[in-house]
Scaffold this motif. Sequence first.
Motif, mmCIF file in Angstrom:
data_model
loop_
_atom_site.group_PDB
_atom_site.id
_atom_site.type_symbol
_atom_site.label_atom_id
_atom_site.label_comp_id
_atom_site.label_asym_id
_atom_site.label_seq_id
_atom_site.Cartn_x
_atom_site.Cartn_y
_atom_site.Cartn_z
ATOM 1 N N ALA A 195 0.817 -0.914 -0.054
ATOM 2 C CA ALA A 195 -0.162 0.090 0.224
ATOM 3 C C ALA A 195 0.782 1.032 0.165
ATOM 4 N N GLU A 196 0.152 2.151 -1.225
ATOM 5 C CA GLU A 196 1.089 3.394 -0.777
ATOM 6 C C GLU A 196 0.515 4.029 -0.470
ATOM 7 N N GLY A 197 0.959 5.638 -0.244
ATOM 8 C CA GLY A 197 0.726 6.573 -0.345
ATOM 9 C C GLY A 197 1.370 8.745 -0.912
ATOM 10 N N VAL A 198 1.161 8.949 -0.976
ATOM 11 C CA VAL A 198 1.231 10.323 -1.989
ATOM 12 C C VAL A 198 2.382 10.550 -1.559
ATOM 13 N N GLU A 199 3.039 10.930 -0.810
ATOM 14 C CA GLU A 199 4.335 11.556 -1.038
ATOM 15 C C GLU A 199 5.504 11.454 -1.036
ATOM 16 N N GLU A 200 6.541 11.609 -1.876
ATOM 17 C CA GLU A 200 7.522 11.433 -2.357
ATOM 18 C C GLU A 200 8.191 10.068 -1.576
ATOM 19 N N VAL A 201 8.277 9.831 -0.516
ATOM 20 C CA VAL A 201 8.533 9.025 0.317
ATOM 21 C C VAL A 201 7.703 7.086 0.213
ATOM 22 N N LYS A 202 6.467 7.902 0.237
ATOM 23 C CA LYS A 202 5.576 6.641 -0.145
ATOM 24 C C LYS A 202 4.802 6.471 0.914
ATOM 25 N N GLY A 203 5.584 6.582 1.884
ATOM 26 C CA GLY A 203 4.954 5.504 3.536
ATOM 27 C C GLY A 203 4.310 4.155 2.534
ATOM 28 N N ALA A 204 5.142 3.085 2.121
ATOM 29 C CA ALA A 204 4.186 2.574 1.615
ATOM 30 C C ALA A 204 4.623 1.348 2.380
ATOM 31 N N SER A 205 3.903 0.006 2.586
ATOM 32 C CA SER A 205 3.571 -1.140 3.994
ATOM 33 C C SER A 205 3.702 -2.209 2.932
ATOM 34 N N ARG A 236 -7.225 6.777 4.379
ATOM 35 C CA ARG A 236 -5.685 6.118 5.068
ATOM 36 C C ARG A 236 -6.701 4.762 5.253
ATOM 37 N N MET A 237 -5.570 3.323 4.855
ATOM 38 C CA MET A 237 -5.388 2.574 5.580
ATOM 39 C C MET A 237 -5.417 2.361 6.603
ATOM 40 N N LEU A 238 -6.181 1.962 7.408
ATOM 41 C CA LEU A 238 -6.163 1.189 8.444
ATOM 42 C C LEU A 238 -5.876 -0.612 8.916
ATOM 43 N N ALA A 239 -4.239 -1.060 9.631
ATOM 44 C CA ALA A 239 -4.812 -1.929 9.764
ATOM 45 C C ALA A 239 -4.946 -2.232 11.177
ATOM 46 N N PRO A 240 -5.845 -2.483 11.960
ATOM 47 C CA PRO A 240 -6.010 -2.677 13.448
ATOM 48 C C PRO A 240 -5.246 -3.501 13.671
ATOM 49 N N GLY A 241 -4.083 -2.548 14.677
ATOM 50 C CA GLY A 241 -3.803 -3.463 16.106
ATOM 51 C C GLY A 241 -2.559 -3.922 15.158
ATOM 52 N N PHE A 242 -2.268 -3.331 13.913
ATOM 53 C CA PHE A 242 -0.421 -3.278 13.059
ATOM 54 C C PHE A 242 0.446 -2.507 13.953
ATOM 55 N N GLU A 243 1.628 -2.301 14.113
ATOM 56 C CA GLU A 243 1.969 -1.024 14.175
ATOM 57 C C GLU A 243 1.783 0.268 13.574
ATOM 58 N N GLY A 244 2.105 1.397 13.838
ATOM 59 C CA GLY A 244 1.258 2.878 13.848
ATOM 60 C C GLY A 244 2.167 2.253 11.446
ATOM 61 N N ILE A 245 3.011 2.172 11.642
ATOM 62 C CA ILE A 245 4.418 2.358 9.899
ATOM 63 C C ILE A 245 2.667 1.721 8.629
ATOM 64 N N PHE A 246 1.538 0.194 9.434
ATOM 65 C CA PHE A 246 0.940 0.266 8.597
ATOM 66 C C PHE A 246 0.288 0.260 7.880
ATOM 67 N N ASN A 247 -0.428 1.578 8.590
ATOM 68 C CA ASN A 247 -1.790 2.359 8.706
ATOM 69 C C ASN A 247 -1.306 3.268 7.259
ATOM 70 N N VAL A 248 -1.261 3.121 6.383
ATOM 71 C CA VAL A 248 -0.843 4.425 4.942
ATOM 72 C C VAL A 248 -1.768 5.262 5.274
ATOM 73 N N LYS A 249 -1.291 6.674 5.039
ATOM 74 C CA LYS A 249 -1.950 8.016 5.448
ATOM 75 C C LYS A 249 -1.597 7.775 3.611
ATOM 76 N N TRP A 250 -2.833 9.360 3.281
ATOM 77 C CA TRP A 250 -2.992 9.892 1.796
ATOM 78 C C TRP A 250 -2.724 8.633 0.868
ATOM 79 N N LEU A 251 -3.787 7.507 1.275
ATOM 80 C CA LEU A 251 -2.815 6.176 0.249
ATOM 81 C C LEU A 251 -3.674 6.036 -1.041
ATOM 82 N N ARG A 252 -3.049 6.424 -2.452
ATOM 83 C CA ARG A 252 -3.428 6.347 -3.419
ATOM 84 C C ARG A 252 -3.460 5.318 -4.293
ATOM 85 N N ARG A 253 -2.960 3.715 -3.388
ATOM 86 C CA ARG A 253 -1.997 2.540 -4.548
ATOM 87 C C ARG A 253 -2.571 1.076 -3.872
#
Length: 415
Positions: A195-205, A236-253
């Motif tokens: 899953a990927e967010g819109v920013e340059e670093v993509k916040g992907a997980s 945004r994506m929400l993966a309940p109970g997973f570490e914060g970093i998995f909850n991708v914001k500004w989700l585009r892909r």
Amino acid sequence: MDSQKTDRREFLKRSAAVAGGLTLGAAEPALGQAVAPVPANILGTDELVGYGDRSRFVTSERIPHGGRASPDTFGLDFHIATPLQDSVGVVTPSSLHYMGTTRGSYVPDINPAEHRLMIHGMVERPLVFTMEEIKRLPSVTRMHFIECAGNRSNRRHTTVQETHGMTSNAEWTGVLLSTLLEEAGVQDDADWIVAEGVEEVKGASSIPMTKAMDDVLICYGMNGEDVRPQQGFPLRMLAPGFEGIFNVKWLRRIKVVDRYYMTYNDYGHLTQDPVNAALGYQIGPKSVITHPSGGQQLPGKGFYEVSGLAWSGGGRVDRVEVTTDGGLTWTDAKLRGTAQPMAHTRFTFEWDWDGSACELQSRCIDEIGQVQPSRAQVAEFWNQPPDQPPRVRGQDNSIQPWRVDSDGSIHNAIA
Ligand SMILES: Nc1nc2c(c(=O)[nH]1)N[C@H]1C(S)=C(S)[C@@H](COP(=O)(O)O)O[C@H]1N2
Ligand SMILES: [Mo]
């Protein structure tokens, strides 16, 4: 009769007497004087009509986490902690929700009319959704916490905002990811999603398909309104109970794939040390007493409701135990309301403080039987020499001790 009840009744009687300034027998004229005065100003100016503000007398705020400036000089890094010491109930107001970004992220200003979510990769039908299309699908509303894996306590921290403020709990509304994936048709050997967010670093997980198909949400709603920009507006994506970093914001892909994909998030976390290298996925059972907590002051001995929050990535909170003698004896706290899966749960404990120095702790037991560990137990797990002060590696879900001094001041008691 339950001795706690007697203590509380005594306390209530005494406070009524103090408020009236007189003994209970002669309370009537005194009560008249004790009523709050009619305020000189009344609220109702234009700014308070369109989007409501809180009272100017309520000043609780978020603070930068971990001693670094937020935002940093480039406006790219935000790590901001929730004021848990002032929390009541279980909902974190959206304005006070903690914020976590990976290095290089910013808060994008997205026009929802132009935003799209693409689902592709190992699917029968690649799809692109507009926000309007997503909102037409069957929705769910659920309470869930998010917690940054960097939410860790150390002995230099003085308040619960510093030790535990990188977790918050909100009511999230959106579409189950499984609804979207079923629409796209997942191919047989597809075992992961990226899953990927819109920013340059993509916040992907990378997330395992079993989780993606289970309870992962694609959210557009938070606490009864649109998700806030800092929390991922418009989606945004929400993966309940997973570490914060998995909850991708500004989700585009979302790309459906057949293996774990290394992303920026992995590189950001990888170190030379193989023990510390990996992301930990599920948050362990955890709790903390928010009142009384570090930096607060008890006015004197007598009755107090000890109150705190408990949560677990493993499911519902089943039980919370509290100790007032530094861990010698533990008693069940009361859970307020019905515990929701992977959500903050409020616990309370009726306590009569005798005025002597003591230590308060809480520990969470979740529905799959996991017990929140002490710092010593965590250190043992990581094979640390027992003669050194316990240092927590990996996720920190250890028990937080608060020391109550005889003057009523509360302190972080981590050794
Ligand atoms: N696109 C994107 N998603 C992201 C991040 C990010 O920097 N970019 N940060 C992650 C991290 S590290 C955390 S802890 C959570 C924090 O969610 P919150 O800011 O809504 O509390 O979002 C995650 N999702
Ligand atoms: Mo995070």
